[in-house]
Design a protein around this motif. Structure first.
Motif, mmCIF file in Angstrom:
data_model
loop_
_atom_site.group_PDB
_atom_site.id
_atom_site.type_symbol
_atom_site.label_atom_id
_atom_site.label_comp_id
_atom_site.label_asym_id
_atom_site.label_seq_id
_atom_site.Cartn_x
_atom_site.Cartn_y
_atom_site.Cartn_z
ATOM 1 N N VAL A 81 48.867 19.991 38.392
ATOM 2 C CA VAL A 81 50.308 20.120 38.227
ATOM 3 C C VAL A 81 51.044 19.190 39.187
ATOM 4 C CG1 VAL A 81 52.248 21.729 38.323
ATOM 5 C CG2 VAL A 81 50.001 22.527 37.532
ATOM 6 N N VAL A 82 51.831 18.283 38.626
ATOM 7 C CA VAL A 82 52.699 17.449 39.455
ATOM 8 C C VAL A 82 53.829 18.335 39.995
ATOM 9 C CG1 VAL A 82 54.376 15.563 39.383
ATOM 10 C CG2 VAL A 82 52.157 15.306 38.248
ATOM 11 N N ILE A 109 45.476 26.541 39.150
ATOM 12 C CA ILE A 109 46.551 25.602 39.479
ATOM 13 C C ILE A 109 46.012 24.643 40.538
ATOM 14 C CG2 ILE A 109 48.856 25.378 40.464
ATOM 15 C CD1 ILE A 109 48.958 26.712 37.741
ATOM 16 N N ALA A 110 45.774 23.410 40.131
ATOM 17 C CA ALA A 110 45.288 22.399 41.075
ATOM 18 C C ALA A 110 46.401 21.404 41.364
ATOM 19 C CB ALA A 110 44.066 21.699 40.491
ATOM 20 N N ALA A 111 46.222 20.642 42.440
ATOM 21 C CA ALA A 111 47.306 19.755 42.882
ATOM 22 C C ALA A 111 47.175 18.361 42.291
ATOM 23 C CB ALA A 111 47.322 19.689 44.396
ATOM 24 N N HIS A 112 48.340 17.725 42.158
ATOM 25 C CA HIS A 112 48.386 16.404 41.516
ATOM 26 C C HIS A 112 49.499 15.569 42.170
ATOM 27 C CE1 HIS A 112 47.296 13.672 38.410
ATOM 28 N NE2 HIS A 112 48.053 14.088 37.430
ATOM 29 N N GLY A 113 49.819 15.919 43.438
ATOM 30 C CA GLY A 113 50.883 15.196 44.154
ATOM 31 C C GLY A 113 52.238 15.828 43.916
ATOM 32 N N ILE A 114 53.150 15.574 44.859
ATOM 33 C CA ILE A 114 54.498 16.119 44.679
ATOM 34 C C ILE A 114 55.197 15.407 43.532
ATOM 35 C CG2 ILE A 114 55.431 14.584 46.494
ATOM 36 C CD1 ILE A 114 56.850 18.006 45.354
ATOM 37 N N SER A 115 54.882 14.116 43.355
ATOM 38 C CA SER A 115 55.529 13.389 42.256
ATOM 39 C C SER A 115 54.538 12.419 41.636
ATOM 40 C CB SER A 115 56.760 12.645 42.765
ATOM 41 O OG SER A 115 56.382 11.659 43.696
ATOM 42 N N GLY A 128 52.534 31.021 43.014
ATOM 43 C CA GLY A 128 51.786 31.912 43.893
ATOM 44 C C GLY A 128 50.377 31.427 44.179
ATOM 45 N N GLN A 129 49.949 30.365 43.503
ATOM 46 C CA GLN A 129 48.591 29.858 43.717
ATOM 47 C C GLN A 129 48.608 28.656 44.651
ATOM 48 O OE1 GLN A 129 45.723 29.107 40.672
ATOM 49 N NE2 GLN A 129 46.479 30.702 39.310
ATOM 50 N N LYS A 130 47.703 28.689 45.639
ATOM 51 C CA LYS A 130 47.559 27.519 46.525
ATOM 52 C C LYS A 130 46.380 26.693 46.020
ATOM 53 C CE LYS A 130 47.230 26.162 51.373
ATOM 54 N NZ LYS A 130 45.906 25.537 51.437
ATOM 55 N N ALA A 131 46.662 25.456 45.714
ATOM 56 C CA ALA A 131 45.636 24.579 45.133
ATOM 57 C C ALA A 131 44.505 24.323 46.108
ATOM 58 C CB ALA A 131 46.264 23.251 44.720
ATOM 59 N N VAL A 132 43.284 24.302 45.581
ATOM 60 C CA VAL A 132 42.121 23.892 46.378
ATOM 61 C C VAL A 132 41.437 22.667 45.771
ATOM 62 C CG1 VAL A 132 41.704 26.234 47.256
ATOM 63 C CG2 VAL A 132 40.550 25.471 45.142
ATOM 64 N N GLY A 133 42.001 22.169 44.682
ATOM 65 C CA GLY A 133 41.408 20.997 44.037
ATOM 66 C C GLY A 133 42.457 19.926 43.832
#
Lengths: 326, 326, 326, 326
Positions: free
Chosen positions: D115-116, D137-143, D171-176
């Motif tokens: 998710v961006v 919910i995994a991370a994909h950068g703030i933008s 509510g989910q903190k990304a670990v990937g």
């Protein structure tokens, strides 16, 4: 004089074609319910429901340095020989044309071969093999070069030299023309008429042959194709041969159906080094077999088509380019 | 001396191949009507109807900065590591070669592996695994670099260093050559002959091996392919693997049929990081199964082919590049 | 006044469509277990499970010099006529539109035709044939030109001239709009509302029609498609027609299934010279037959859709572009 | 502390997955000869023969002006809104994600959503819907921005802001982690470790997860894919969805077979506006059904995979990028 001679040729062509049509007929499914007699009203002089004409371009050996190939996107410095590209072109002469000739022979199909003059001079035995197979030798310029930017006299020489060079080798004088990348000049049709041509193919506007008036006289246009064209689809659009076969079948299915109520023609184009590969010839053979499942499908040379339609009152007239041809 | 040794090798190769052919034969459909005995006249010394030869390029680890990859169209500034592109290349070493070795082993197929010198130096265990699998180690230059622009001595060193580096690791001295992007210099064949090579593959002009004279002596050309080439079709033309499989089948169908009346060969090319993906190896396995439905199909290493045809009087001679090779 | 008139039209349209729906219903598989009565709750006012709307762009004859064609990648010098490109365009008028009209007629499908003003002026008989076939005449600008860069008055004139020119020929006043390459200016919707349009199609954000507020009033957006668009896929992505057919079937399968639980619409776009080729019309006919295997599939003109949904409370409202439309 | 907590999570994940596996098992062909008990030795902790993991990128709303779209090859002047391109992106939020969520739910598949940050901020309800569906919910950068060119602190902020923004909403903190176009900087893995991430996916070198050491500690790499990637194949290579389906099946067939003798994983990537179209979701559903014909196929979230393999001694270690990660 000219018209009388043409009429005789039309007659001869018709006789030939009717017999070709009958021969083809016997290949049909043979169900007792399917009659071998053509329906009462057909839209071709020979009673066919669909005429298919194959162009087999013979260009290999005539290509200029840096000519379009799988290597030309990363060109070498001028003067540096591009050996794999040259070997790619030689394939058309070594394998491509002969493989296609084999399949035409197997199915008794006569095609139109557009021959670049310098290609025939480099490989005279290939040009002769084509002619000896009963195929039409049509003109494609003396060399592989732009034609749209030549003036009238240059263009006339360019076309005439090509015709003469190929006639000297094959004994056949071309009556049909195909420009490099279809790109005619505004003078091309006048040039062709002056040189005694009957037709050209560099037009994509119809699915049937038509008449266009050039200096007041009938000139035949046999529509060419980009849709069933190996160079456009295989090299340009990067289709695989199974896509090409699917295209041929889809195109055929529709045109054959339309042929029941109007005159329809299907054009296919194969170039020596592209259409002459094993996979493409296999695709073509599968297509030929597919057409045999229907009645009234006839493969014809374009000169025979031109002679057949030139004086047929059912042939449409299209003078969209009258501005150039008066 | 050289010729005597070669004859022995040809003999050995023939014995091996005849037995390979027999083994393959048993895989045929087994209908009682189909005989296991080859037809009276076949066009290969080993009686096969079609010889298929696979090239398995091992290049990963030898690629220069910015080498062609799915990322190279948007290059990073010089010096900035392109981490996903590098990981894409490592795939060829981690997965690609081993996966292909598995499928060759499963079907008892021996292939020709064109090995870049620096790739073998980076992954010696992979080079050894290829050699230990009974596959041919062929040369592909010391590094991933243009060869067409080198002078004679530079080119000789470039080729020799590659051969030596790979021989040191695998124990095999290459007798076959493949240039970077097929682009030979005018001197390449002389360089190869001086270094004791028997054949090269950077020619697309025939569907069978042929002889070309280099300084008066026989040199074998085993035609390569762009048509059945993973890098050209998958990365270049953007085919999906099912299109690649359809291409292989179409190509095979035609060449196998032609093999009944002349010598025919089919070339296939797989690169570690492209042909070694699961979908492509699946396509290849499906193709191998497809060929097993026919009699007389033999997969061969290119050195075995070269030895077999080099002194066979039925092998055609083509001196189209004589200007460079005298 | 306007609203009353619209309501009457909605009513008329509904009657028409319900009857169209019933006619379609009878084409279903006819298993005794499948009832001809629509399920209790459907998501279209007419009870259909999926509405399909075809756009048939008529642009040929309106193209500017150098317009996108198979030849435009290698442009000729300005002023030099590109004769094969022009003939490629004429195909759309000579063959393409008429072939499509035939297939719409055969299956009793009414489509929306986006007509470029100058195309209709060049080929008035084609514009009339479309209108006479019961199809919607929608607007597509007076000429083939960028619209996003015009100011309010220029744009209003550009749109109005197109509407007037086509109305003069066909008798139909357009209520729907399609911009050149979908590229609206920020003013486009206001311009359209001022000119009495009911809807536009240059939006890709939904799989169903929706309302957007323009100066506070309802304006309908009927989503267009790049996914089922001949120019994008055939000329742009280089798909073969069998790929196009596969895409239509995949798209249909999903949207039809979704139609059981929400309002869904499928948009298809054909251009005269591209979608009107034999292979593409064959693909379309195969697709139409495929849809006939399901209950509750209705082909509709976009003006009928717009009238049907404009005042339906179930129609979603999306004001994502409110910044431009207030 | 950290390790203890992780062990508990591994345990929990295993329990969950074993039960997921069992549930899947029942979907098998059900022949009495096929046992529901996994074979004696399998290569995943959960006994599966093949693990498939889907990435569902949620980026829409985060795209910068001129972001890659079907319109971006002919860019408008800076500042001019590209309305159809924007509507094309909105499709991913309006239709794409919800359609994919429907199919994941139907087959009880949990996926990883990259998710961006700004996309979640623009469409918080979509981010919540993903999280509420039980997906990772995994991370994909703030933008939507390059990451390879940022210095350590910039990059850390860029990643952290993205994690925080999405955590606030879901509510989910990304670990990937997944970088923009996979292009990590040399510092990326250190940044991720410092922020408590367990794994990243921007590596194409293996067909199974592996460990790489970052400052001496285990960090998991879950391989991503370009091969089964919608943006690469559909938008980049111009495949049709039926080609995409064929690719998935070919890839699956090979990896499943290999899974009998080693640990194998298949990665698939769908982006909101591309993979979320009807035809692509149909292709995916057909693929899911296809996998159900085999025993021991498990769809997993990447965080569950990471936890499962992180401390498994069978997980391979690959320190190819050690130079950056010490």
């Amino acid at each position: 004089m000219k018209y009388i001679k043409q009429s005789v040729m039309v007659l001869a062509a018709t006789v030939f074609l009717v017999s070709a049509f009958k021969a083809n007929d016997n290949v049909g499914k043979g169900s007792p319910k399917e009659e071998n007699i053509p329906a009462a009203k057909k839209y071709w002089p020979n009673g066919a429901q669909l005429v298919i004409s194959v162009s087999m371009q013979f260009e290999t050996g005539g290509q200029p340095e840096g000519a379009e190939s799988p290597f030309s996107n990363t060109p070498l410095p001028k003067g540096q020989p591009d050996l794999p590209a040259e070997s790619w072109y030689r394939y058309g002469g070594n394998e491509g044309i002969y493989r296609m000739l084999d399949v035409w022979k197997k199915y008794n199909i006569k095609v139109t071969s557009h021959v670049v003059g310098t290609a025939a001079e480099k490989y005279p035995e290939i040009a002769k093999a084509i002619a000896n197979g009963g195929h039409e030798i049509a003109a494609h310029g003396i060399s592989w070069d732009n034609q749209w930017n030549k003036n009238y006299n240059e263009e006339l020489q360019f076309v005439k030299q090509g015709v003469d060079a190929v006639k000297k080798i094959t004994g056949q004088k071309a009556v049909g023309y195909n420009c490099n990348w279809l790109r005619r000049s505004p003078n091309t049709l006048k040039v062709l008429q002056d040189l005694g041509f009957l037709y050209h193919i560099d037009d994509l506007s119809h699915d049937e042959p038509f008449i266009t008036k050039v200096k007041g006289k009938n000139f035949v246009v046999i529509p060419y194709t980009l849709r069933n064209n190996d160079i456009v689809n295989i090299e340009g659009k990067h289709w695989s041969p199974d896509q090409f076969l699917a295209q041929l079948k889809f195109e055929f299915d529709r045109l054959y159906e339309e042929g029941a109520t109007k005159r329809r023609m299907m054009s296919i184009s194969f170039h020596d080094r592209i259409g002459g590969t094993p996979a493409m010839v296999h695709a073509m053979e599968e297509f030929i077999k597919y057409t045999k499942e229907k009645q009234g499908v006839v493969f014809m040379r374009k000169d025979d088509i031109a002679k057949m339609v030139m004086n047929d009152p059912d042939t449409p007239v299209d003078n969209s380019e009258a501005i150039f041809n008066n």
